[in-house]
Design a protein around this motif. Sequence first.
Motif, short mmCIF file in Angstrom:
data_model
loop_
_atom_site.label_atom_id
_atom_site.label_comp_id
_atom_site.label_asym_id
_atom_site.label_seq_id
_atom_site.Cartn_x
_atom_site.Cartn_y
_atom_site.Cartn_z
N SER A 113 0.83 -1.20 0.00
CA SER A 113 0.00 0.00 0.00
C SER A 113 0.87 1.25 0.00
O SER A 113 0.52 2.26 -0.63
N ASN A 114 2.02 1.22 0.68
CA ASN A 114 2.91 2.37 0.69
C ASN A 114 3.46 2.64 -0.70
O ASN A 114 3.58 3.79 -1.13
N ASP A 115 3.82 1.58 -1.40
CA ASP A 115 4.32 1.74 -2.77
C ASP A 115 3.24 2.29 -3.68
O ASP A 115 3.50 3.15 -4.53
N LEU B 164 1.30 5.04 -7.68
CA LEU B 164 0.12 4.70 -8.47
C LEU B 164 -0.30 5.83 -9.41
O LEU B 164 -0.57 5.61 -10.59
N ASP B 165 -0.36 7.06 -8.92
CA ASP B 165 -0.80 8.17 -9.77
C ASP B 165 0.19 8.43 -10.90
O ASP B 165 -0.21 8.84 -12.00
N LEU B 166 1.47 8.19 -10.66
CA LEU B 166 2.45 8.28 -11.75
C LEU B 166 2.17 7.21 -12.79
O LEU B 166 2.21 7.47 -13.99
N TRP B 167 1.90 6.00 -12.33
CA TRP B 167 1.68 4.87 -13.23
C TRP B 167 0.42 5.07 -14.07
O TRP B 167 0.34 4.65 -15.22
N LEU B 168 -0.58 5.76 -13.48
CA LEU B 168 -1.85 6.01 -14.17
C LEU B 168 -1.89 7.37 -14.85
O LEU B 168 -2.93 7.74 -15.40
N PRO C 297 -1.34 13.53 -2.48
CA PRO C 297 -0.21 14.20 -1.79
C PRO C 297 0.95 13.26 -1.49
O PRO C 297 2.07 13.72 -1.26
N THR C 298 0.68 11.96 -1.48
CA THR C 298 1.74 10.99 -1.18
C THR C 298 2.53 10.58 -2.42
O THR C 298 3.49 9.82 -2.32
N THR C 299 2.14 11.08 -3.59
CA THR C 299 2.79 10.68 -4.82
C THR C 299 4.24 11.17 -4.87
O THR C 299 4.52 12.34 -4.57
N SER C 300 5.14 10.29 -5.23
CA SER C 300 6.54 10.68 -5.42
C SER C 300 6.68 11.41 -6.74
O SER C 300 6.16 10.95 -7.77
N TYR C 301 7.37 12.55 -6.71
CA TYR C 301 7.55 13.28 -7.95
C TYR C 301 9.00 13.64 -8.17
O TYR C 301 9.89 13.21 -7.45
#
Length: 447
Positions: free
Chosen positions: A79-81, A86-90, A98-102
Amino acid sequence: MKTKNIFSRFAFCLVCCSIVAALTSCDDFLDITPTGKVIATTGEEYRALLTNEYKYFPKDRHMTTVRTDELQLSGNTSSNDLDAYLDLWLWKDDNPSPTTSYFSWRTYYHNIYIANYIIEHQHEITNAKADEISQLVGEAYMMRAYDLFLLVNLYAEPYTHCTPATTRGVPMLLEADVNAIPGSSSVEAVYQQVLADLTLAEQHMNVSQWEQGKNYRFNKVAAQALRARTYLYMGRWQEALTAAQAVIAAHGDLVDLNATDALLPDDYQSAENIVALEQFSSNLSTVINQPSKDFLALYRSGDQRKSTYYKRATSTTYSLLKSEGYCSFRSAEAYLTAAEAEAQLGNTANAIELLKPLLAKRLNTTAYDEALELMAAMNQSQLLQEIYDERGRELAFEGHRWYDLRRTTQPALTRTYKGETYTLTPDKYTMRFPTEAVESNPEIERW
């Protein structure tokens, strides 16, 4: 509207406060804080300053891999990954979690600031030989060039899909001024600055290859390698060909994957490695660790890379073996760049000749003969697609795929998650400026 320095979080002043004079370790020396520090003066201190930028160079090339067709979600993804990727992948860029790595906006400009500082103070460096100072300054120019190149290819439209002179690029910070609030320059201006910095880097650098342990540093061959990549992304085929041929002449070794004890080509000890700086997929093996079926289908029977880069996990899935390499530039890329340039120029026979040395080290004998026969029957358009596919096969998971997709055909990729379908459209091949940068300086999106 009042604006703040868009680099404010790392806006420290090396003129008033800077570096620990007593050098005990690189980390201690480079503990940059606003008080109690001494300005760098010696060659050793300036070298340590640049070493810190190498050490913390962004690992964004693995981040772009999440957005390509190389990966699929793994059933083991935590779930942490998912929160981070996830939003990057989609390709959900409009309102990401807010938790998305950018991407490492601030770190790129931190690198550029330090490079500028070294360039501006080169004549004040003491206790170093002239050739050592020259090499250091050349690496600083190369650092600035590479950071600008990566920024403009993340946050601006692809050179080959816009009108570069009138399309918004990214801010260019060309002096060590923490109070600077640069607006964005055009795509053309950024690319021209990259090329100008590469010329200066080549003029200053005198090391063609660093020994292992120091091969994270830039060198003269790396400047030509980035020049070849830059011209390729610009669609300036003759210049790309010339630069790539210079790389092959200086550093054309290729790992033979037909040998049982061969290193991975991206290994920092590999004969192919020109600069072992970026660790491109270190955490993907635990995040979204399954190569997609469609991407694996690019590999034909007899291609040694399929068993070298990947490991069969089940009867239908593979896991990634190529996940711990450090590589920013290597010789195989030069062969592929030269071949693509020749094909774009209509010289298909020359393009095939340039592919032969690489294919001979990647395919078994039967597959090699079959590949040459297939390519000999291709027209120019078909051969170009074959070269794009070969770049995918060879440079898989090294952070090239995203940039290759966006500069060439910009295919519409689709993904389904929890019953909803997501599509990568051409506009999503360009990342939005980070929210923090826009909030600090709303003028950044105007130029």
